[in-house]
Structures are given as C-alpha cells and as structure tokens.
Design a protein around this motif. Structure first.
Motif, PDB file in Angstrom:
ATOM      1  N   THR A 109      -1.131  29.680   9.159  1.00 40.91           N
ATOM      2  CA  THR A 109       0.088  29.632   9.968  1.00 40.91           C
ATOM      3  C   THR A 109       0.687  31.027  10.029  1.00 40.91           C
ATOM      4  OG1 THR A 109       0.531  27.346   9.304  1.00 40.91           O
ATOM      5  CG2 THR A 109       2.354  28.586  10.232  1.00 40.91           C
ATOM      6  N   PRO A 147      -8.756  28.408  12.298  1.00 47.83           N
ATOM      7  CA  PRO A 147      -7.611  28.189  13.199  1.00 47.83           C
ATOM      8  C   PRO A 147      -6.374  28.925  12.701  1.00 47.83           C
ATOM      9  CG  PRO A 147      -8.070  26.226  11.883  1.00 47.83           C
ATOM     10  CD  PRO A 147      -9.204  27.165  11.635  1.00 47.83           C
ATOM     11  N   THR A 188      -2.429  29.408  13.839  1.00 46.72           N
ATOM     12  CA  THR A 188      -1.381  28.871  14.700  1.00 46.72           C
ATOM     13  C   THR A 188      -0.047  29.532  14.371  1.00 46.72           C
ATOM     14  OG1 THR A 188      -0.961  27.060  13.161  1.00 46.72           O
ATOM     15  CG2 THR A 188      -2.538  26.649  14.939  1.00 46.72           C
ATOM     16  N   ARG A 196      -0.534  36.228  22.215  1.00 41.14           N
ATOM     17  CA  ARG A 196      -1.987  36.127  22.066  1.00 41.14           C
ATOM     18  C   ARG A 196      -2.504  36.651  20.724  1.00 41.14           C
ATOM     19  NH1 ARG A 196      -5.567  38.621  24.849  1.00 41.14           N
ATOM     20  NH2 ARG A 196      -7.077  36.923  24.805  1.00 41.14           N
ATOM     21  N   ALA A 202      -2.147  35.243  17.664  1.00 38.77           N
ATOM     22  CA  ALA A 202      -2.734  34.134  16.912  1.00 38.77           C
ATOM     23  C   ALA A 202      -4.082  33.728  17.501  1.00 38.77           C
ATOM     24  CB  ALA A 202      -1.770  32.945  16.908  1.00 38.77           C
ATOM     25  N   GLU A 203      -4.188  33.737  18.826  1.00 38.46           N
ATOM     26  CA  GLU A 203      -5.449  33.355  19.475  1.00 38.46           C
ATOM     27  C   GLU A 203      -6.563  34.332  19.124  1.00 38.46           C
ATOM     28  OE1 GLU A 203      -7.209  33.089  24.051  1.00 38.46           O
ATOM     29  OE2 GLU A 203      -5.036  33.155  23.684  1.00 38.46           O
ATOM     30  N   VAL A 204      -6.271  35.634  19.154  1.00 35.31           N
ATOM     31  CA  VAL A 204      -7.288  36.644  18.852  1.00 35.31           C
ATOM     32  C   VAL A 204      -7.681  36.572  17.374  1.00 35.31           C
ATOM     33  CG1 VAL A 204      -7.746  39.116  18.759  1.00 35.31           C
ATOM     34  CG2 VAL A 204      -6.520  38.147  20.708  1.00 35.31           C
ATOM     35  N   SER A 225      -7.663  33.982  15.482  1.00 37.73           N
ATOM     36  CA  SER A 225      -8.486  32.782  15.262  1.00 37.73           C
ATOM     37  C   SER A 225      -9.954  33.085  15.478  1.00 37.73           C
ATOM     38  CB  SER A 225      -8.033  31.654  16.199  1.00 37.73           C
ATOM     39  OG  SER A 225      -6.710  31.260  15.912  1.00 37.73           O
ATOM     40  N   GLY A 226     -10.266  33.847  16.542  1.00 38.33           N
ATOM     41  CA  GLY A 226     -11.662  34.188  16.790  1.00 38.33           C
ATOM     42  C   GLY A 226     -12.210  35.162  15.764  1.00 38.33           C
TER      43      GLY A 226
END
Length: 612
Positions: free
Chosen positions: A326, A348, A350, A336, A338-340, A342-343
């Motif tokens: 988190t 995950p 969030t 973006r 958190a999205e980057v 994650s990869g």
C-alpha cells in the motif's frame, strides 16, 4: 525519557484543543493549525535546497521573517507549538527487542542501537524512546526455525546544539516550544497504525506499507501477529524532482536539450507523475513522456529494487506469497507511480484508501505529509527538547506538584482541626452546663464522669488527626518488608535508619555482600534486588552506591560452582508523610478533685463533716 505505551499511539485520538505544528525541512517551511482533528489554517512556502553545505543558523535567520509574519497574521503569538523538523544529523528509526526486555533496560538497549545508526553517542544529546507495539507471537525469519516475541520501539536522537538552535528560533518567532519531534516519527507511528485495525487489533493477513515522503521513505510489513519488517529507504519525492533537473531531450529530433527549474519539475511530477512515452508534458519546451522516462527510470528501478530485496531477505517464503504493498504519503499523489511500481516489483501496489485527494494547488504537509501523519497519532509523546529546557520543565512541574500537595495537606489539617475544635467546644459547653446544673454530690460526680468522657473523646479525635497527617514511616513495617524482600544469597552487613536527612526524606542505608559466579551475574542479581525493593509500597526510590569484589572465591553448599563475594551498598528512600506533634498528656482525662470541706452545720441525725 522512556515510555512503554504498547499500541497507545496506534489509537486515533480526536483533538479537543487547538494544536499548532511548524515543519522545517531543507525544502519546506509550513505552519498549520488543527482544531477538533481538522486543519483550520495553514501557511506554507517551498525552497530549493542549498547547493553547498549551509550553516543551520543561517538557514534559520533566512526563515525567521516568514514564520514571524505568519504567527502575527494568524494571531498565534505566545501559543504552544510542536516543531516537526529534519536536519542532516537527525536520526529516527524503529528498534526491535525481545519482549522480555522492558522498562529502563529496553530504553537503554534502544539508545545503544540508535547510537550505532547515528554515529555518535546518545547519552550527551537529547534522545527519546517510546514502545509502539508488542508482537502477539514470534515471526518466522528466513533461515531460522523460530524466533522471539518482539517489542518495537521508535527511537530518535539529535545534537544538543541543533535542538537548542531550533528551540531558540521558534521562540524568537513568537511561539512557545511545547515539543520537538523528527519529521519521520509521525509517519512511522501512522503506518504502524495503518497495519492494524482501529483499536489496535491486527489485520487478518500480512500487509506492507510503503511511505514515500519528500525526503525520507520506509517500508513496513506486518500481519496478524505484529510487525515483521521495518526498512528505511533513501528515496523520496524530491529524488524524482532532482532527476528532472538534468537536461531533457525534446520531442523534435535534433533539437537541443532543455533544462527546467525546480518549481517546474515539481509541477510536472504533481500533474503528470510518471507519464507514458507519448504524453505531452510541457508544450512550451516540446517535452513528452519519452524525454522524461530515461531520467525517472533509475529512480523507479532503485525504489523497486529496495522494496523487492527488503521483502525477499526480511520475510519467509510463506509471508511473501500474495503480499500486497500500500503506497501512502506525499508520493502516493504522484500519478501512475503505483501502476509502474506494480510492474517493476511484480507485486500489486495500490494507493491507500485513506490518502486524501489532491487539493487545488500543491498539497501541503498538513494534507498528506508529516504533519498530517503526526496529527493522527496524538498519543505519540516523543520529544527532543534541549537539555536545559527539559530541566526547566521538570522544575516547573515539581513546583506545581509541591504547591498542590501543600494545599491539599493544609486543607486536610484545617478540616480535622475544625472538627476537633467543634468537638472540644461542645464538650466544654456540656461540661459547663453539667457543672452549673449540679445541685448534689451525685450530680457533680456524673458531671465529672461526663467531662472525663468528653476529654477522652477529644483525645481520640486528636489521635485521629495524628494518624491522618503523620507520623514518619513505620520503621517496623519497613524492616519487615526488607526482611521479606532480601534473598538468602545476600548477607546484610550494616543497616542504618535515618529519619533526619537534610532532604527531609527518611532513608535506610543498606550494605551487604552477595555471592555470584561472575560480574555479569552479580549485576543481574543486584538489579533484581533493586527492582524488588522499588516495588515495596513504603519505598519511593532506590539509589545504588559503590560495588566491589570483597573477597576470593567461595563455595556454595547448594551448588558445586565456586562463587565470588561482591560488596554493595544501597540507599533506600522511603515515603515521607507530614508529621503532626501532640504534646503528651495534652488530652488526658482530668483527675478527680476532692470536694472542699463544708462549713454548713450538720442536720439533725447526721454525723459531723457530712454535708447534705
């Protein structure tokens, strides 16, 4: 200072009074006012960090006019404030110790660990510790079959000269320093609370909190049994801003590189975050996401590696399975990100649901930063006040307590004195009435008996006063308590009981010898003896004097190990109560007085000398 308030700072507390916070970092100065748990007023200003090492006194002089103006504008002159600060010498971290180590021993161990992190001893500088929580069960560590139940203590330290300069600066700006706390301490406590449900109950699964602050970041992992991992990270939002200050390649091929200032870089990170390659970021300079990604990628990869390696080496394979991260703090507002992550982390990531939505303009520390986190955990009591200010505060508290105790004692004495006076006055009136109405020897005798009973009652009332207000400690009870507390391995060589100490407190001085296998065992047994003595209700404190090895090795009949004899002496301060003195015989029953010979002539039939 040390405190053991397990999970205390994890409980959210609604503020019932106005709280004022001042945050000072290398890039931010902010003043925020909270009332009822909500921010009511705020002023802030951003700076560029100095390119070269600058003296702290010069930085404070440059910020003096700004903070003084805000204080006068908001009408806060003379109000108490909390200073939230970060300097190059500030150290704040979580220290995990076995739960069996408590009290002063835990605080001392945490300070020793903090000295290693800070690079200088904490004994001569302001430092503080506070227990955040204690695990319910041991965590399984990688490469080990088990573990200990741990207590997790937040500890912080700062140089004495730095604390003195900061406190003097806040006072010169019109505020009164109530406490001083490192900026990262509030986020640490808030994230530990975020790993638990309201009220301190643990969450049902292992979770990770990644706090991404402006300058300091850290990773926390916890679960049903408590806290598993704390790892500070050397990356913050300003790391991304610094990356964008390097030359940027525009979209048009062959164009010369461009550079942007710090304010523009912060604006790009706030509006676009980690853009896609085709996103137009700055139309005036013809900058797209393709020109920014090469600059941001090293920072993103470093952050991802820090998170992955911390989880890999800090958690077991079972705890790593399905672990979610988190993202919270000022960095959670970066689009973006958190999205980057994650990869890159292959897990995950969030954004926290409690993260406030970005307001119009640039978010401040009181919205999603250090001040906001500290305002949530109002039971966090860490403070790094200068040594002189701590002494002055303790002296004021002692004087206040002394005045309150004196007033209470005087009120009690006056109450019992008034009651005794009324009882004595009533007895005198009754005695006078009986004496005036007595017309015969029998009535006079009854009056004397009633008067004697009144005197006895008055004497009992005086003894009640003496029992309520005094006397000094009951030495027989003290000796009995010492006899029950001192173990058999201790031989008492002398015991001095003194009720006339210059300090006004009764003291029992105890000297003795103790058998122990070595110095460490002797120190442990002596600490245990002191703890048992301090637990006695009649004892207010124990001070250790000198210790020495008093003789050669001896053999204990109960064990084949040769033991050494150690000498020690202790000063046991006892509870001192006010003393009330009653003069002996002041309220003894009056002696019967023989009646005076009568001059009346005897009646007929009465012998001589007998009056009617």
């Amino acid at each position: 200072m040390t405190r053991s308030t397990a999970s205390a700072c994890l409980r959210p507390t609604v503020l019932t009074r106005i709280s004022i916070y001042v945050e000072l970092t290398s890039t931010r100065l902010e003043l925020a006012v909270f009332s009822g748990g909500m921010r009511t007023q705020a002023r802030g200003e951003r700076y560029s960090p100095p390119e070269t090492s600058t003296d702290l006194a010069e930085v404070l002089r440059a910020r003096h006019a700004t903070l003084s103006g805000w204080v006068a504008e908001l009408g806060l002159t003379g109000a108490s404030a909390t200073l939230v600060f970060t300097t190059p010498t500030t150290t704040c971290s979580i220290v995990s110790l076995p739960a069996a180590v408590t009290g002063a021993a835990a605080s001392q161990a945490a300070r020793l660990a903090l000295s290693d992190l800070a690079g200088y001893p904490t004994a001569s500088h302001p430092s503080d510790t506070q227990t955040l929580l204690t695990d319910l069960a041991p965590w399984a560590r990688p490469g080990s079959s088990g573990g200990n139940v741990m207590s997790h203590i937040v500890a912080c330290v700062e140089h004495e000269t730095t604390c003195a300069l900061l406190a003097q600066w806040v006072g010169s700006c019109g505020l009164r320093v109530e406490r001083m706390i490192p900026a990262v301490a509030g986020p640490i406590a808030a994230c530990v609370r975020g790993l638990h449900a309201i009220g301190g109950e643990p969450t049902p699964a292992t979770r990770a909190q990644l706090w991404l602050g402006e300058h300091e970041s850290f990773l926390l992992v916890g679960g049903p049994t408590g806290l598993a991992l704390y790892r500070p990270l050397g990356i913050g939002v300003e790391s991304f801003v610094e990356a964008l200050l390097r030359p940027i390649q525009p979209r048009t091929p062959g164009s010369a590189t461009v550079t942007i200032d710090r304010a523009s870089a912060r604006s790009i990170m706030s509006r676009h975050g980690v853009p896609a390659a085709g996103d137009l970021v700055d139309q005036r300079n013809d900058i797209t996401g393709a020109g920014l990604l090469p600059l941001l990628s090293p920072v993103l990869q470093r952050l991802a590696v820090e998170v992955k390696q911390s989880v890999r080496f800090g958690l077991s394979e079972k705890d790593r399975a399905g672990l979610g991260v988190t993202l919270t703090g000022p960095g959670a507002a970066i689009p973006r990100l958190a999205e980057v992550l994650s990869g890159l982390c292959q897990s995950p990531v969030t954004v926290s649901t409690t993260q406030p939505a970005p307001a119009s303009g640039e978010p401040g520390s009181a919205t999603d930063g250090n001040i906001a986190a500290l305002a949530v955990c109002t039971n966090l009591e860490l403070s790094l006040l200068p040594t002189q200010m701590q002494g002055e505060r303790m002296a004021r508290s002692a004087r206040r307590s002394l005045r309150v105790g004196l007033v209470a004692a005087l009120a009690m004495v006056c109450t019992y004195a008034a009651w005794s006076w009324l009882a004595l006055d009533s007895a005198r009136a009754q005695r006078q009435g009986l004496s005036a109405g007595a017309s015969s020897a029998q009535e006079q005798q009854e009056a004397r008996r009633a008067s004697s009973a009144a005197g006895v009652a008055t004497n009992q009332a005086s003894r009640l006063i003496a029992d309520a207000v005094g006397p000094s400690p009951e030495w027989a009870s003290v000796l009995a308590g010492l006899a029950q507390t001192i173990p058999t391995k201790v031989t008492v060589t002398s015991l001095e009981l003194n009720d006339l100490e210059p300090s006004g407190e009764p003291v029992a001085r105890l000297a003795g010898t103790m058998l122990a296998s070595d110095d460490a065992a002797f120190a442990a047994d002596l600490r245990s003896l002191i703890a048992q003595l301090e637990s006695l209700p009649a004892v207010s404190g124990v001070k250790m004097g000198g210790t020495s090895r008093s003789g050669g090795s001896r053999s204990d009949p109960s064990t084949p190990i040769a033991l050494d004899s150690f000498s020690f002496d202790l000063s046991v301060t006892l509870v001192n109560l006010p003393y009330a003195y009653v003069a002996p015989g002041a309220f003894e029953p009056p002696q019967a007085v023989a009646p005076a010979p009568s001059t009346d002539k005897p009646l007929a039939g009465q012998p001589d000398g007998v009056s009617p």
